[in-house]
Design a protein around this motif. Structure first.
Motif: not given
Length: 412
Positions: A87-116
């Motif tokens: 639920d970290s990105m809930s409320g981002l109702l108009s988001l078109q661009v999300l940049q998460l490069h060069n972090n330590s993410i090991s799986d597709m983030p949950a908001p992208l898999r199951n969120g709106d």
């Protein structure tokens, strides 16, 4: 700058649309974004290069960006982000661009898999540690146009990974650990740029479709000259789409060696060996006749050397029976069986508990089944199901005066 806390936006910047707080030491926790309600018109926010503590990973918690309903671009690159709450990105109702490069993410983030995230068009997850692109990972992103997964650790791409993604025009899967791609994985895509170079491809007959695909669609597949073979050694370093079809080989699984009928002393360690070769290298599994569980759930049993060796650390009567190893690769399968007998370990000259086995019935159906069970080393090359009934009688010979003790029967 060197900000370690967020500025006070209490003076109501109601018309502010762009906010750049990159290259600071700002912590990425939800409590610090309470000021978002004071920026109702914000459309672009850059929080990249914010590392609050070099030794700690950052986690995006629930409600981190609530109140930013008009935000269209969120930049969170180089922030040591490891976990992203559903639920970290809930409320981002108009988001078109999300940049998460060069972090330590090991799986597709949950908001992208199951969120709106139904408005997201550009997703950059490059330079992370993502290992797989699974079926359904992108199903919540119906208007996605660009997905960037380059320089991750992707080794698996589901055949359904891009199913229904007709709006994607650019896919970046280059510089990963992909050894094979399934036929049809890109079916339905209208991509104008498909980056799949610099991966350690295993150039077997199963990749011939990709060779044809690259040749046919070379205008939309950049750097096709860097789509090269890593294995087998005979074609290592060669460009995939220039290989003759005859060099793309596959070999059916073959039994290279298998243990003969094995007899172990009770309480001692024993091994059953089943070496299966093929191209690609077959995966090996073991089963025990009459036992529905995994063989490794038997007391003291474990597998090693790519499952080719089944070791029983302390043999007992519960281990007696027929063990079948099966090797499977993309072009076929093969099975082989070995019988394990267990004799009681007598410390003195005694006959009271020695075991003998009487194999009296083995029936196998299937057009290719081999019924030669001499030496208990029969096998069948099976694409078709093989059914077998093995019944054994375990007779315990006991010294006088207990000769009349009843014979024990065990059905395997």
């Amino acid at each position: 700058n060197a900000l370690s806390s967020y500025p006070d936006f209490g003076f109501q910047l109601t018309n502010l649309t762009v906010l750049d707080l990159s290259s600071n030491s700002l912590p990425l926790v939800s409590d610090n974004f309470t000021w978002a309600a004071d920026l109702p018109s914000l459309q672009y926010m850059n929080l990249s290069y914010n590392v609050f503590n070099d030794s700690e990973m950052a986690n995006l918690t629930a409600g981190a960006f609530s109140g930013l309903s008009k935000l269209r671009a969120l930049i969170l690159s180089d922030c040591n982000i490891e976990l992203i709450d559903q639920d970290s990105m809930s409320g981002l109702l108009s988001l078109q661009v999300l940049q998460l490069h060069n972090n330590s993410i090991s799986d597709m983030p949950a908001p992208l898999r199951n969120g709106d995230m139904s408005t997201l068009q550009i997703l950059n997850l490059s330079y992370n540690s993502i290992g797989a692109v699974r079926s359904g990972y992108l199903s919540s992103l119906p208007v996605l146009r660009i997905i960037d997964l380059q320089h991750n650790e992707v080794s698996q791409v589901s055949p359904q990974a891009f199913q229904g993604q007709q709006n994607i025009h650019s896919v970046y899967l280059n510089n990963n650990n992909i050894r094979a791609l399934s036929l049809g994985v890109f079916r339905g895509l209208r991509a104008s740029a498909l980056h799949i170079y610099n991966n350690p491809y295993e150039c077997l007959c199963t990749i011939q479709w990709l060779q044809t695909y690259v040749s046919k669609w070379s205008t939309v597949i950049p750097q096709s000259g860097n789509i090269t073979c890593d294995q087998p050694a005979s074609v290592a370093g060669r460009i995939l789409h220039t290989l003759p079809a005859a060099d793309l080989l596959c070999v059916l699984p073959t039994i290279a060696s298998i243990s003969n009928r094995t007899e172990a002393l009770e309480g001692t360690s024993t091994q059953l060996v089943c070496n299966i070769t093929g191209v690609p290298q077959p995966s090996v599994t073991w089963t025990k006749a009459g036992f529905s569980g995994s063989v490794t759930s038997l007391p003291g049993a474990f597998l090693s050397v790519s499952n080719s060796i089944l070791t029983i650390s302390s043999a007992g009567t519960q281990h007696i029976g027929v063990y079948t190893c099966t090797g499977v690769n993309s072009v076929g399968s093969i099975s082989a069986s070995v019988f394990l007998a267990v004799s009681e370990n007598c410390q003195q000259d005694c006959l009271r508990n020695s075991f003998t086995l009487d194999l009296f019935d083995f029936r196998s159906s299937g057009p290719e089944a081999h019924q030669d069970f001499s030496g208990y080393g029969s096998y069948d090359r099976a694409s078709t199901a093989t059914e077998g009934l093995l019944q054994t009688k375990l007779m315990r010979r006991i010294q006088q005066p207990l000769l009349n003790q009843s014979i024990m029967n065990i059905t395997r």
